[in-house]
Design a protein around this motif. Structure first.
Motif, PDB file in Angstrom:
ATOM      1  N   ILE A 152      63.656  78.525 143.354  1.00 33.91           N
ATOM      2  CA  ILE A 152      64.510  78.520 144.554  1.00 33.91           C
ATOM      3  C   ILE A 152      65.847  79.233 144.321  1.00 33.91           C
ATOM      4  O   ILE A 152      66.562  79.540 145.283  1.00 33.91           O
ATOM      5  N   GLY A 153      66.193  79.523 143.054  1.00 37.68           N
ATOM      6  CA  GLY A 153      67.496  80.112 142.773  1.00 37.68           C
ATOM      7  C   GLY A 153      67.497  81.589 142.467  1.00 37.68           C
ATOM      8  O   GLY A 153      68.549  82.240 142.570  1.00 37.68           O
ATOM      9  N   ILE A 154      66.352  82.164 142.111  1.00 31.96           N
ATOM     10  CA  ILE A 154      66.311  83.561 141.688  1.00 31.96           C
ATOM     11  C   ILE A 154      66.778  84.543 142.763  1.00 31.96           C
ATOM     12  O   ILE A 154      67.435  85.539 142.444  1.00 31.96           O
ATOM     13  N   SER A 204      76.701  81.239 140.052  1.00 29.30           N
ATOM     14  CA  SER A 204      77.347  80.115 140.731  1.00 29.30           C
ATOM     15  C   SER A 204      76.546  79.666 141.949  1.00 29.30           C
ATOM     16  O   SER A 204      76.360  78.468 142.181  1.00 29.30           O
ATOM     17  N   LEU A 205      76.057  80.626 142.730  1.00 28.84           N
ATOM     18  CA  LEU A 205      75.273  80.292 143.917  1.00 28.84           C
ATOM     19  C   LEU A 205      73.957  79.614 143.537  1.00 28.84           C
ATOM     20  O   LEU A 205      73.549  78.629 144.165  1.00 28.84           O
ATOM     21  N   ARG A 209      73.042  75.761 144.377  1.00 27.89           N
ATOM     22  CA  ARG A 209      71.811  75.495 145.136  1.00 27.89           C
ATOM     23  C   ARG A 209      70.916  74.521 144.387  1.00 27.89           C
ATOM     24  O   ARG A 209      70.310  73.627 144.982  1.00 27.89           O
ATOM     25  N   ALA A 210      70.837  74.673 143.075  1.00 29.64           N
ATOM     26  CA  ALA A 210      69.956  73.829 142.269  1.00 29.64           C
ATOM     27  C   ALA A 210      70.454  72.388 142.214  1.00 29.64           C
ATOM     28  O   ALA A 210      69.651  71.453 142.161  1.00 29.64           O
ATOM     29  N   LEU A 262      81.937  74.393 139.563  1.00 31.97           N
ATOM     30  CA  LEU A 262      82.075  75.673 140.249  1.00 31.97           C
ATOM     31  C   LEU A 262      83.494  76.223 140.117  1.00 31.97           C
ATOM     32  O   LEU A 262      83.688  77.429 139.985  1.00 31.97           O
ATOM     33  N   LEU A 263      84.486  75.333 140.155  1.00 27.15           N
ATOM     34  CA  LEU A 263      85.868  75.762 139.966  1.00 27.15           C
ATOM     35  C   LEU A 263      86.061  76.339 138.564  1.00 27.15           C
ATOM     36  O   LEU A 263      86.750  77.354 138.378  1.00 27.15           O
TER      37      LEU A 263
END
Length: 281
Positions: A152-154, A204-205, A209-210, A262-263
């Motif tokens: 789902i992340g690729i 990061s995205l 998402r994961a 994420l920061l």
């Protein structure tokens, strides 16, 4: 003269004035993002300090959180490596079936995550089409969770890096080769610095998402407490027990941890960009 110039600029604007567009933006963001997230903190605060601490220190919750973060990080890291390779192939080479492959990259965006989870479980279960030939167990283990999160992340990494690769001038690499640079030197000293911000963004995205993924993971994980139980499943379990405050507390903990990670990633990206600008100067 100034009034006429201002009136001409006003007529050229496609969108309304700053005040109106800013107001619409704030209302929309508040309705969609700020207010729902605020309710999570409000429901969590209603538990009181003792209740919040009890939820946060629960051994089952902490184990699920550890599993979720580690598998999400591993999947995002793998996607960052292979995503750059796939993006490079799609951006720089022409071959039969390229458009089909390019379209397949976006399939995880459109495919329901539950369908992806069922398909992966069918393939990699001990009796599955692929799992029966493997010497290691994939389904119902952290390896299966990582596999689902990679799926789902690729696209996030590929679609973030691909436009940057297409914008790189091939003449730069050719000039480096003429000047005697090896392929390794060209990659690490010229290509990688240019791609790094996009890779970090895609990473990061994919990681974000994961962290919140549920549908594709819940089937292949097996949901074994203290082994393959992810945090989103813990939230769903609390909701099924009508423990809305407990579910909000877990969601709040996950939200704070995700925001911190994420920061940190964006901080590293900012630092690298700053060092690169200083080096260029």
């Amino acid at each position: 003269m100034n009034k006429a110039h201002a009136a001409a600029n006003k007529r050229k604007r496609i969108l309304p004035g700053f005040g109106l567009t800013l107001g619409v933006t704030l209302v929309y963001v508040s309705t969609i993002v700020v207010i729902p997230l605020s309710m999570v903190f409000i429901w969590t605060a209603s538990l009181g300090a003792e209740g919040i601490w009890k939820v946060f220190t629960d051994a089952r919750v902490l184990k699920s959180l550890q599993l979720t973060v580690t598998t999400s990080f591993a999947a995002a890291l793998i996607n960052a490596g292979f995503g750059v390779l796939i993006a490079w192939v799609l951006a720089r080479y022409t071959f039969p079936g390229k458009k089909i492959l390019d379209a397949l990259i976006d399939l995880p965006f459109a495919l329901p995550t539950a369908v992806a989870g069922i398909a992966l479980t069918t393939l990699y279960s001990p009796n599955g089409w692929i799992g029966q030939f493997l010497h290691i167990k994939v389904a119902y283990t952290p390896i299966g969770i990582i596999l689902a999160l990679i799926f789902i992340g690729i696209p996030f990494v590929i679609r973030t890096v691909q436009p940057v690769i297409e914008g790189l001038q091939q003449e730069v690499g050719e000039a480096a080769a003429i000047l005697g640079a090896t392929r390794r030197q060209t990659f690490f000293h010229m290509l990688l610095p240019a791609l790094f911000p996009a890779v970090m963004t895609g990473f990061s995205l994919a990681f974000a998402r994961a962290l919140g993924e549920y549908g594709s993971v819940v089937f292949i994980a097996g949901n074994i407490p203290f082994k393959t139980e992810i945090t989103p499943l813990m939230i769903m379990s609390k909701l099924e027990q009508y423990d809305y405050h407990g579910a909000a507390a877990i969601a709040c903990l996950m939200l704070l941890l995700s925001f911190f990670i994420l920061l940190l990633i964006h901080g590293i990206q900012w630092y690298v960009e700053r060092k690169k600008q200083v080096y260029v100067r």
